[in-house]
Design a protein around this motif. Structure first.
Motif, PDB file in Angstrom:
ATOM      1  N   GLU A  76       0.834  -1.206   0.000  1.00 41.54           N
ATOM      2  CA  GLU A  76       0.000   0.000   0.000  1.00 41.54           C
ATOM      3  C   GLU A  76       0.870   1.258   0.000  1.00 41.54           C
ATOM      4  O   GLU A  76       0.588   2.218  -0.721  1.00 41.54           O
ATOM      5  N   VAL A  77       1.912   1.245   0.824  1.00 37.06           N
ATOM      6  CA  VAL A  77       2.825   2.390   0.902  1.00 37.06           C
ATOM      7  C   VAL A  77       3.514   2.590  -0.442  1.00 37.06           C
ATOM      8  O   VAL A  77       3.674   3.719  -0.916  1.00 37.06           O
ATOM      9  N   HIS A  78       3.898   1.505  -1.072  1.00 38.81           N
ATOM     10  CA  HIS A  78       4.554   1.565  -2.385  1.00 38.81           C
ATOM     11  C   HIS A  78       3.649   2.264  -3.409  1.00 38.81           C
ATOM     12  O   HIS A  78       4.087   3.189  -4.108  1.00 38.81           O
ATOM     13  N   LEU A  79       2.393   1.835  -3.490  1.00 38.56           N
ATOM     14  CA  LEU A  79       1.454   2.471  -4.422  1.00 38.56           C
ATOM     15  C   LEU A  79       1.237   3.937  -4.069  1.00 38.56           C
ATOM     16  O   LEU A  79       1.157   4.791  -4.956  1.00 38.56           O
ATOM     17  N   TRP A  80       1.139   4.241  -2.781  1.00 41.08           N
ATOM     18  CA  TRP A  80       0.970   5.625  -2.323  1.00 41.08           C
ATOM     19  C   TRP A  80       2.145   6.495  -2.764  1.00 41.08           C
ATOM     20  O   TRP A  80       1.944   7.588  -3.294  1.00 41.08           O
ATOM     21  N   MET A  81       3.369   5.986  -2.579  1.00 43.41           N
ATOM     22  CA  MET A  81       4.558   6.755  -2.963  1.00 43.41           C
ATOM     23  C   MET A  81       4.598   7.013  -4.467  1.00 43.41           C
ATOM     24  O   MET A  81       4.971   8.094  -4.905  1.00 43.41           O
ATOM     25  N   LEU A  82       4.223   6.017  -5.259  1.00 43.85           N
ATOM     26  CA  LEU A  82       4.349   6.140  -6.711  1.00 43.85           C
ATOM     27  C   LEU A  82       3.154   6.803  -7.387  1.00 43.85           C
ATOM     28  O   LEU A  82       3.286   7.297  -8.511  1.00 43.85           O
ATOM     29  N   HIS A  83       1.990   6.812  -6.722  1.00 45.81           N
ATOM     30  CA  HIS A  83       0.799   7.338  -7.392  1.00 45.81           C
ATOM     31  C   HIS A  83       0.154   8.528  -6.699  1.00 45.81           C
ATOM     32  O   HIS A  83      -0.483   9.333  -7.361  1.00 45.81           O
ATOM     33  N   VAL A  85       1.849  10.420  -3.868  1.00 41.29           N
ATOM     34  CA  VAL A  85       2.882  11.395  -3.479  1.00 41.29           C
ATOM     35  C   VAL A  85       3.494  12.038  -4.722  1.00 41.29           C
ATOM     36  O   VAL A  85       3.748  13.244  -4.746  1.00 41.29           O
ATOM     37  N   ARG A  86       3.706  11.245  -5.742  1.00 38.22           N
ATOM     38  CA  ARG A  86       4.277  11.756  -7.005  1.00 38.22           C
ATOM     39  C   ARG A  86       3.410  12.879  -7.558  1.00 38.22           C
ATOM     40  O   ARG A  86       2.191  12.793  -7.554  1.00 38.22           O
ATOM     41  N   ALA A  87       4.065  13.944  -7.988  1.00 39.60           N
ATOM     42  CA  ALA A  87       3.389  15.089  -8.616  1.00 39.60           C
ATOM     43  C   ALA A  87       2.350  15.717  -7.693  1.00 39.60           C
ATOM     44  O   ALA A  87       1.257  16.054  -8.117  1.00 39.60           O
ATOM     45  N   SER A  88       2.716  15.865  -6.418  1.00 42.23           N
ATOM     46  CA  SER A  88       1.793  16.456  -5.453  1.00 42.23           C
ATOM     47  C   SER A  88       2.419  17.682  -4.803  1.00 42.23           C
ATOM     48  O   SER A  88       3.625  17.899  -4.871  1.00 42.23           O
ATOM     49  N   THR A  89       1.566  18.483  -4.173  1.00 45.27           N
ATOM     50  CA  THR A  89       2.042  19.672  -3.478  1.00 45.27           C
ATOM     51  C   THR A  89       1.390  19.764  -2.107  1.00 45.27           C
ATOM     52  O   THR A  89       0.346  19.161  -1.856  1.00 45.27           O
ATOM     53  N   SER A  90       2.026  20.528  -1.247  1.00 45.83           N
ATOM     54  CA  SER A  90       1.464  20.869   0.058  1.00 45.83           C
ATOM     55  C   SER A  90       1.764  22.348   0.276  1.00 45.83           C
ATOM     56  O   SER A  90       2.260  23.029  -0.620  1.00 45.83           O
TER      57      SER A  90
END
Length: 129
Positions: A76-83, A85-90
């Protein structure tokens, strides 16, 4: 001069919101067996372009009661990091590309009462300007 993003703190905050039933931290507690599942996020180092873009190496370990639970959460963490988190902002960070250095796998751990799985990622980022 621009202050680099604290990627560890950034990811811990995001992961805590994403997995509210898990403990998310950078350092392990002595009561780890009582705090499962735990997601541990640690920056290992990295490099920068000397101007603005940082490439940070991040090690993410998950601890769970069983091997299957550890691998499932690491996935789950792997998918979160690649899909996600990628191309995100805060408010403080722009995260561009993320990538896998080592895929999620079981990692040895001395406490046989729980299991650890982990992976290493690269996170390209810069501060919000």
């Amino acid at each position: 001069m621009t202050v680099p993003v604290d990627v560890e703190l950034e990811l811990i905050g995001r992961a805590a919101a994403r997995w509210p039933d898990a403990v998310v931290r950078d350092e392990l507690d002595n009561n780890l067996g009582d705090e499962l599942p735990t997601i541990q996020i640690e920056v290992l180092g990295g490099d920068d372009d000397g101007f603005r873009l940082d490439r940070v190496l991040v090690d993410i370990n998950v601890y769970a009661a069983t091997r299957g639970d550890a691998l499932a959460l690491a996935g789950e963490v792997h998918l979160w990091m690649l899909h996600e988190v990628r191309a995100s902002t805060s408010a403080t960070a722009v995260i561009g590309r993320t990538g896998t250095i080592t895929r999620p796998a079981i990692r040895p751990y001395t406490n046989t009462g729980l299991r650890r799985a982990g992976a290493t990622y690269e996170v390209f980022n810069h501060p919000v300007s």
